[in-house]
Write an enzyme that holds these catalytic residues in place. Structure first.
Site, PDB file in Angstrom:
ATOM      1  N   ASN A   1      41.851  31.507  48.001  1.00 25.13           N
ATOM      2  CA  ASN A   1      43.211  32.059  47.904  1.00 25.13           C
ATOM      3  C   ASN A   1      44.066  31.820  49.161  1.00 25.13           C
ATOM      4  O   ASN A   1      45.282  32.008  49.127  1.00 25.13           O
ATOM      5  CB  ASN A   1      43.181  33.552  47.551  1.00 25.13           C
ATOM      6  CG  ASN A   1      42.807  33.836  46.107  1.00 25.13           C
ATOM      7  OD1 ASN A   1      42.203  34.855  45.800  1.00 25.13           O
ATOM      8  ND2 ASN A   1      43.160  32.936  45.184  1.00 25.13           N
TER       9      ASN A   1
ATOM     10  N   ASP B   1      42.785  39.390  37.758  1.00 24.54           N
ATOM     11  CA  ASP B   1      43.644  38.201  37.695  1.00 24.54           C
ATOM     12  C   ASP B   1      44.862  38.425  36.801  1.00 24.54           C
ATOM     13  O   ASP B   1      44.805  39.194  35.836  1.00 24.54           O
ATOM     14  CB  ASP B   1      42.817  37.016  37.175  1.00 24.54           C
ATOM     15  CG  ASP B   1      43.520  35.687  37.400  1.00 24.54           C
ATOM     16  OD1 ASP B   1      44.315  35.583  38.356  1.00 24.54           O
ATOM     17  OD2 ASP B   1      43.274  34.751  36.619  1.00 24.54           O
TER      18      ASP B   1
HETATM   19  C1  IPE Z   1      40.346  34.628  41.103  1.00 26.00           C
HETATM   20  O1  IPE Z   1      41.616  34.394  40.624  1.00 26.00           O
HETATM   21  C2  IPE Z   1      40.399  35.346  42.425  1.00 26.00           C
HETATM   22  C3  IPE Z   1      40.870  36.720  42.384  1.00 26.00           C
HETATM   23  C4  IPE Z   1      41.219  37.390  41.319  1.00 26.00           C
HETATM   24  C5  IPE Z   1      40.911  37.382  43.668  1.00 26.00           C
HETATM   25  P1  IPE Z   1      42.398  33.034  40.941  1.00 26.00           P
HETATM   26  O2  IPE Z   1      43.740  33.186  40.350  1.00 26.00           O
HETATM   27  O3  IPE Z   1      42.333  32.714  42.373  1.00 26.00           O
HETATM   28  O4  IPE Z   1      41.528  31.972  40.150  1.00 26.00           O
HETATM   29  P2  IPE Z   1      41.924  30.533  39.597  1.00 26.00           P
HETATM   30  O5  IPE Z   1      42.599  29.787  40.711  1.00 26.00           O
HETATM   31  O6  IPE Z   1      42.863  30.739  38.441  1.00 26.00           O
HETATM   32  O7  IPE Z   1      40.626  29.921  39.158  1.00 26.00           O
HETATM   33  C1  IPE Z   2      45.103  37.716  41.058  1.00 27.26           C
HETATM   34  O1  IPE Z   2      46.328  37.421  40.470  1.00 27.26           O
HETATM   35  C2  IPE Z   2      45.250  38.196  42.472  1.00 27.26           C
HETATM   36  C3  IPE Z   2      44.751  37.242  43.477  1.00 27.26           C
HETATM   37  C4  IPE Z   2      44.173  36.099  43.219  1.00 27.26           C
HETATM   38  C5  IPE Z   2      44.903  37.612  44.872  1.00 27.26           C
HETATM   39  P1  IPE Z   2      46.990  35.997  40.624  1.00 27.26           P
HETATM   40  O2  IPE Z   2      47.896  36.027  41.808  1.00 27.26           O
HETATM   41  O3  IPE Z   2      45.976  34.921  40.642  1.00 27.26           O
HETATM   42  O4  IPE Z   2      47.849  35.921  39.311  1.00 27.26           O
HETATM   43  P2  IPE Z   2      48.094  34.659  38.390  1.00 27.26           P
HETATM   44  O5  IPE Z   2      46.760  34.152  37.978  1.00 27.26           O
HETATM   45  O6  IPE Z   2      48.849  33.669  39.212  1.00 27.26           O
HETATM   46  O7  IPE Z   2      48.882  35.197  37.247  1.00 27.26           O
HETATM   47 MG    MG Z   3      45.107  33.862  39.141  1.00 24.96          MG
END
Ligand code: IPE
Ligand code: IPE
Ligand code: MG
Length: 246
Positions: free
Chosen positions: A72, A24
């Protein structure tokens, strides 16, 4: 952050055999640099490759990574297709490198929602992986812990309905074998970079006794050194599994 350090090497746990990572922070990493979120995902996917190789080199058995959750899909079409494009690139490169790398790839999640070209690449990586033993990376794609549990429950209910099983046959072991992770030991350590303190629907069943490690480091900045810090923190934990070990 909140790790308890116990003096004396004799108290250390052996290194984890199975690490899971919630990758993340890609979007925030890009935002900080004035770049589109996709750039964060691109760098994040390179970091994933580097960390997977490192895990193999230090003798781990399994690495499970959260790449795309069932939630997602709520993101913009542009971002989702950028992530899927990176996945395609990653799989094509992996197919080329697997003979040298010997990293088995396995996928957890409802893959039916993915495009046929991705499914075809996944089938090819699965076929190559089947010929290897050793270090395995589980990539969670369109994965949700609740979805996984519901599917397993539905599968068992189906067996009951057609007379293959009876409700009283269901045990934790039988249920575990109906999950994507069938046959794979639970993760010893779950790492969440990116500064959030939640599971976001990751490995809900399998994490019952996993140790968690949270760090503010954003995934594109994650390094083998950060991984070593997490492993070292893990080795100083006291895993009791509900027992009363001192
Ligand atoms: C969790 O991260 C999913 C992945 C890293 C693939 P998210 O960014 O989707 O989680 P939330 O929305 O902050 O809980
Ligand atoms: C994790 O990074 C990757 C996926 C969830 C696919 P994020 O895209 O959630 O990154 P932040 O949390 O917005 O920084
Ligand atoms: Mg995220």
């Amino acid at each position: 952050m909140f790790q308890k350090h116990i003096a004396g090497k004799e108290r250390q746990l052996p290194p984890p055999k199975h690490i899971a990572i919630i990758m993340d922070g890609n979007g925030r990493w890009a935002k900080k640099r004035g770049l589109p979120r996709q750039s964060g995902h691109a760098v994040g996917s390179e970091v994933f490759r580097k960390i997977a190789t490192y895990c193999r080199d230090i003798g781990m058995d399994y690495l499970t990574v959260y790449a795309f959750s069932t939630e997602n899909w709520k993101r913009s079409e542009e971002e989702v297709s950028a992530i899927m494009g990176l996945l395609k690139k990653y799989l094509l490169e992996s197919i080329d490198e697997m003979a040298a790398d010997h990293i088995k790839l396995h996928f957890f999640g409802d893959l039916s929602r993915l495009k046929p070209e991705l499914l075809e690449l996944i089938a090819r990586t699965n076929a190559i992986s089947d010929t290897y033993d050793g270090f395995q990376v589980n990539v969670c794609l369109n994965y949700g812990g609740r979805d996984e549990i519901v599917r397993a429950a539905r599968a068992f209910a189906g067996k009951c309905a057609n007379g293959e099983a009876k409700p009283e046959d269901l045990s934790e072991d039988v249920f575990s074998d109906l999950l994507y992770s069938a046959g794979i030991p639970d993760p010893d350590l779950i790492i969440r970079p990116g500064g959030e303190f939640r599971t976001s629907n990751f490995l809900l069943w399998q994490s019952a006794y996993s140790e968690y490690y949270f760090t503010d480091v954003l995934w594109p900045d994650f390094t083998p050194h950060e991984l070593e810090k997490a492993i070292s923190a893990y080795q100083h934990r006291n895993r009791r599994f509900g027992g009363a070990k001192p």
